[in-house]
Design a protein around this motif. Structure first.
Motif, PDB file in Angstrom:
ATOM      1  N   ILE A  23      12.865  -1.367  13.246  1.00 34.63           N
ATOM      2  CA  ILE A  23      13.113  -0.922  11.873  1.00 34.63           C
ATOM      3  C   ILE A  23      13.062  -2.102  10.899  1.00 34.63           C
ATOM      4  CG2 ILE A  23      14.857   0.042  10.315  1.00 34.63           C
ATOM      5  CD1 ILE A  23      15.789   1.795  12.684  1.00 34.63           C
ATOM      6  N   CYS A  24      13.769  -3.175  11.245  1.00 26.87           N
ATOM      7  CA  CYS A  24      13.832  -4.341  10.349  1.00 26.87           C
ATOM      8  C   CYS A  24      12.467  -4.997  10.185  1.00 26.87           C
ATOM      9  CB  CYS A  24      14.843  -5.360  10.877  1.00 26.87           C
ATOM     10  SG  CYS A  24      16.558  -4.788  10.848  1.00 26.87           S
ATOM     11  N   TYR A  25      11.775  -5.216  11.294  1.00 30.00           N
ATOM     12  CA  TYR A  25      10.487  -5.911  11.210  1.00 30.00           C
ATOM     13  C   TYR A  25       9.451  -5.065  10.481  1.00 30.00           C
ATOM     14  CZ  TYR A  25       6.372  -8.611  12.366  1.00 30.00           C
ATOM     15  OH  TYR A  25       5.237  -9.351  12.255  1.00 30.00           O
ATOM     16  N   LEU A  26       9.387  -3.777  10.809  1.00 31.95           N
ATOM     17  CA  LEU A  26       8.387  -2.920  10.189  1.00 31.95           C
ATOM     18  C   LEU A  26       8.655  -2.755   8.697  1.00 31.95           C
ATOM     19  CD1 LEU A  26       5.890  -1.238  10.627  1.00 31.95           C
ATOM     20  CD2 LEU A  26       7.334   0.704  11.224  1.00 31.95           C
ATOM     21  N   LEU A  27       9.915  -2.641   8.314  1.00 32.72           N
ATOM     22  CA  LEU A  27      10.255  -2.526   6.896  1.00 32.72           C
ATOM     23  C   LEU A  27       9.830  -3.785   6.150  1.00 32.72           C
ATOM     24  CD1 LEU A  27      11.629  -0.772   4.749  1.00 32.72           C
ATOM     25  CD2 LEU A  27      13.781  -1.899   5.308  1.00 32.72           C
ATOM     26  N   TRP A  28      10.104  -4.945   6.736  1.00 32.11           N
ATOM     27  CA  TRP A  28       9.671  -6.206   6.118  1.00 32.11           C
ATOM     28  C   TRP A  28       8.156  -6.284   6.032  1.00 32.11           C
ATOM     29  CZ3 TRP A  28       6.590  -9.946   8.410  1.00 32.11           C
ATOM     30  CH2 TRP A  28       6.412 -11.120   7.661  1.00 32.11           C
ATOM     31  N   ARG A  29       7.464  -5.878   7.090  1.00 34.80           N
ATOM     32  CA  ARG A  29       6.005  -5.964   7.120  1.00 34.80           C
ATOM     33  C   ARG A  29       5.363  -5.049   6.082  1.00 34.80           C
ATOM     34  NH1 ARG A  29       1.822  -9.136   7.839  1.00 34.80           N
ATOM     35  NH2 ARG A  29       2.305  -8.817   5.637  1.00 34.80           N
ATOM     36  N   VAL A  30       5.888  -3.845   5.962  1.00 37.80           N
ATOM     37  CA  VAL A  30       5.337  -2.892   4.993  1.00 37.80           C
ATOM     38  C   VAL A  30       5.471  -3.428   3.575  1.00 37.80           C
ATOM     39  CG1 VAL A  30       5.699  -0.623   3.944  1.00 37.80           C
ATOM     40  CG2 VAL A  30       5.671  -0.845   6.428  1.00 37.80           C
TER      41      VAL A  30
ATOM     42  N   PRO B   4       0.835  -1.209   0.000  1.00 35.13           N
ATOM     43  CA  PRO B   4       0.000   0.000   0.000  1.00 35.13           C
ATOM     44  C   PRO B   4       0.868   1.256   0.000  1.00 35.13           C
ATOM     45  CG  PRO B   4      -0.670  -1.538   1.728  1.00 35.13           C
ATOM     46  CD  PRO B   4       0.635  -2.016   1.206  1.00 35.13           C
ATOM     47  N   GLY B   5       0.604   2.168  -0.927  1.00 39.49           N
ATOM     48  CA  GLY B   5       1.387   3.394  -1.012  1.00 39.49           C
ATOM     49  C   GLY B   5       1.263   4.254   0.230  1.00 39.49           C
ATOM     50  N   ARG B   6       0.060   4.325   0.783  1.00 39.55           N
ATOM     51  CA  ARG B   6      -0.162   5.147   1.981  1.00 39.55           C
ATOM     52  C   ARG B   6       0.638   4.615   3.159  1.00 39.55           C
ATOM     53  NH1 ARG B   6      -4.394   5.251   6.078  1.00 39.55           N
ATOM     54  NH2 ARG B   6      -4.671   7.389   6.863  1.00 39.55           N
ATOM     55  N   LEU B   7       0.633   3.310   3.349  1.00 41.21           N
ATOM     56  CA  LEU B   7       1.391   2.701   4.433  1.00 41.21           C
ATOM     57  C   LEU B   7       2.887   2.925   4.228  1.00 41.21           C
ATOM     58  CD1 LEU B   7       1.674   0.895   6.927  1.00 41.21           C
ATOM     59  CD2 LEU B   7       1.541  -1.094   5.412  1.00 41.21           C
ATOM     60  N   ARG B   8       3.332   2.818   3.000  1.00 47.12           N
ATOM     61  CA  ARG B   8       4.754   3.032   2.684  1.00 47.12           C
ATOM     62  C   ARG B   8       5.184   4.451   3.083  1.00 47.12           C
ATOM     63  NH1 ARG B   8       8.451   2.254  -1.987  1.00 47.12           N
ATOM     64  NH2 ARG B   8       9.266   0.138  -1.869  1.00 47.12           N
ATOM     65  N   ARG B   9       4.357   5.433   2.742  1.00 45.43           N
ATOM     66  CA  ARG B   9       4.705   6.830   3.045  1.00 45.43           C
ATOM     67  C   ARG B   9       4.739   7.087   4.549  1.00 45.43           C
ATOM     68  NH1 ARG B   9       1.393   7.406  -1.540  1.00 45.43           N
ATOM     69  NH2 ARG B   9      -0.443   7.759  -0.244  1.00 45.43           N
ATOM     70  N   TRP B  10       3.742   6.590   5.269  1.00 44.18           N
ATOM     71  CA  TRP B  10       3.706   6.801   6.718  1.00 44.18           C
ATOM     72  C   TRP B  10       4.872   6.085   7.395  1.00 44.18           C
ATOM     73  CZ3 TRP B  10       1.695  10.626   8.998  1.00 44.18           C
ATOM     74  CH2 TRP B  10       0.479  11.181   8.606  1.00 44.18           C
ATOM     75  N   ALA B  11       5.206   4.884   6.917  1.00 48.61           N
ATOM     76  CA  ALA B  11       6.353   4.165   7.490  1.00 48.61           C
ATOM     77  C   ALA B  11       7.643   4.935   7.236  1.00 48.61           C
ATOM     78  CB  ALA B  11       6.440   2.756   6.908  1.00 48.61           C
ATOM     79  N   ALA B  12       7.768   5.536   6.050  1.00 48.00           N
ATOM     80  CA  ALA B  12       8.953   6.332   5.748  1.00 48.00           C
ATOM     81  C   ALA B  12       9.060   7.526   6.688  1.00 48.00           C
ATOM     82  CB  ALA B  12       8.901   6.811   4.293  1.00 48.00           C
ATOM     83  N   ILE B  13       7.933   8.191   6.953  1.00 49.48           N
ATOM     84  CA  ILE B  13       7.916   9.317   7.890  1.00 49.48           C
ATOM     85  C   ILE B  13       8.282   8.850   9.297  1.00 49.48           C
ATOM     86  CG2 ILE B  13       6.478  11.104   8.946  1.00 49.48           C
ATOM     87  CD1 ILE B  13       4.843  11.131   6.359  1.00 49.48           C
TER      88      ILE B  13
END
Length: 373
Positions: free
Chosen positions: A216-223, A44-53
């Motif tokens: 960081i690692c887990y959330l990046l993988w999950r996203v 999801p693009g929205r999730l990707r952007r919020w995770a980046a923030i």
């Protein structure tokens, strides 16, 4: 509490590495189009952007705390620490909640309640900054614990609702369910809060950085392994959708018998006879489009039948598997259960096994053994 790590070169290097990891994760999500974790999944693009923030907030907060390791004045250290705390309350914690909510793709939830919930912590932090003290820290700790408990209760409720939405709209749930991630992330955040409010000394400092690395690692993988579930709006070809479609009115809507019967025959003609149910990642929108109706009426049809879209499609697939098995046995053709599962519309044998056991109340192996008797 920072005195013991001032001369710890290893810790300072570790701290810098964690900061760099957050920056790299942020840049990866913002500037990389492809998916390095799962090439066949579009997150999801929205999730990707919020995770980046969120990753950017981790990096910026780390950069803010960095001068503490080189300051000598106790007053300066305390002020820097207090400001860092309020920055956490304004960025890290609310953004973590936003990321969790963004995983739920059934609808967009309002974000202003997060600001309201975090406001007491920000106000308390501002008070402590004004008086250069930790006077309200015990109250903030208690409030943070209560807030965490409330968040867990809310997330359990919304995740259950999300699970029902998935079963009503998708046949394949691989890379779609999120409750496992919520459990893992809740544990990580809980440990983070405990250490953040109660820890001191070198062990505490190292533990905080280890938690950040895991997060960081887990959330990046999950996203990157969560599928984008956005479904375009669809106009009905069979009959217009009723004007009243608010969530609270949908369950009370009674599908007319004529439409109910027509949908049943259309499903037989365009789904069962054509074996459309074997298509991977077939969702209710695509099925409704194929039979010439809309998602709303199709959902009401399944509800009236006492089933869900997921159960309907998986029932057809399991029956198809059983038919393939009997044909293979009758013709003495070599086969494997895994291959028959793939031929029945499943990408994952593990998913097939779970569905089979749920529907038939026994394992695939047990069923084949009983059938052979």
């Amino acid at each position: 509490m920072y005195d013991q790590i001032r001369e710890d070169t290893l810790y300072l290097m570790f701290y810098a590495v964690v900061t760099a990891m957050a920056i790299i994760a942020n840049c990866y999500l913002l500037f990389r189009d492809g998916n390095a974790f799962a090439a066949d999944i579009t997150p999801p693009g929205r999730l990707r952007r919020w995770a980046a923030i969120f990753f950017a907030s981790i990096a910026l907060n780390h950069l803010w705390y960095m001068p503490i390791f080189f300051l000598n004045s106790i007053e300066d250290i305390r002020l820097c620490d207090l400001i860092g705390g309020i920055l956490d309350f304004m960025t890290f914690f609310p953004l973590a909640i936003v990321v969790l909510l963004s995983m739920l793709q059934d609808r967009r939830r309002p974000l202003w309640p997060i600001a309201v919930v975090m406001a007491p912590l920000v106000i308390g932090g501002a008070f402590d900054i004004a008086y250069r003290s930790y006077a309200l820290l015990p109250i903030s700790r208690l409030y943070a614990v209560l807030m965490g408990i409330g968040l867990i209760i809310y997330m359990v409720r919304t995740t259950r609702q999300y699970g029902r939405w998935l079963r009503d709209n998708y046949a394949d749930l691989e890379h779609k369910e999120v409750w496992q991630s919520f459990v893992v992330l809740a544990i990580i955040m809980f440990v983070f809060v405990i250490y953040g409010f109660a820890g001191e000394g070198p062990v505490y400092q190292y533990a905080m950085q280890v938690i950040c690395v895991v997060l960081i690692c887990y959330l990046l993988w999950r996203v990157e392994t969560l599928s984008d579930l956005s479904i375009p709006r669809q106009q009905s070809q069979l009959v217009a959708k009723p004007a009243t479609t608010e969530a609270e009115d949908v369950d009370d809507y009674e599908l007319p018998q004529t439409i109910h019967d027509k949908i049943g025959s259309l499903l037989q003609q365009h789904c069962i006879d054509t074996r459309l149910y074997l298509q991977h990642d077939l969702n209710i929108h695509q099925l409704a489009q194929a039979i010439g109706t809309n998602r709303f009426y199709l959902s009401q049809y399944f509800s009236r039948q006492g089933t869900t879209y997921n159960a309907y499609i998986n029932g057809l697939r399991i029956n198809h598997f059983m038919s393939l098995y009997h044909k293979a046995v009758a013709t003495q053709r070599p086969f494997t259960a895994k291959q028959l599962a793939f031929d029945s519309g499943y990408r994952s044998y593990k998913t097939f096994s779970l569905v089979f056991k749920q529907l038939k109340r026994q394992t695939v192996t047990a069923w084949m053994r009983d059938t052979a008797k």
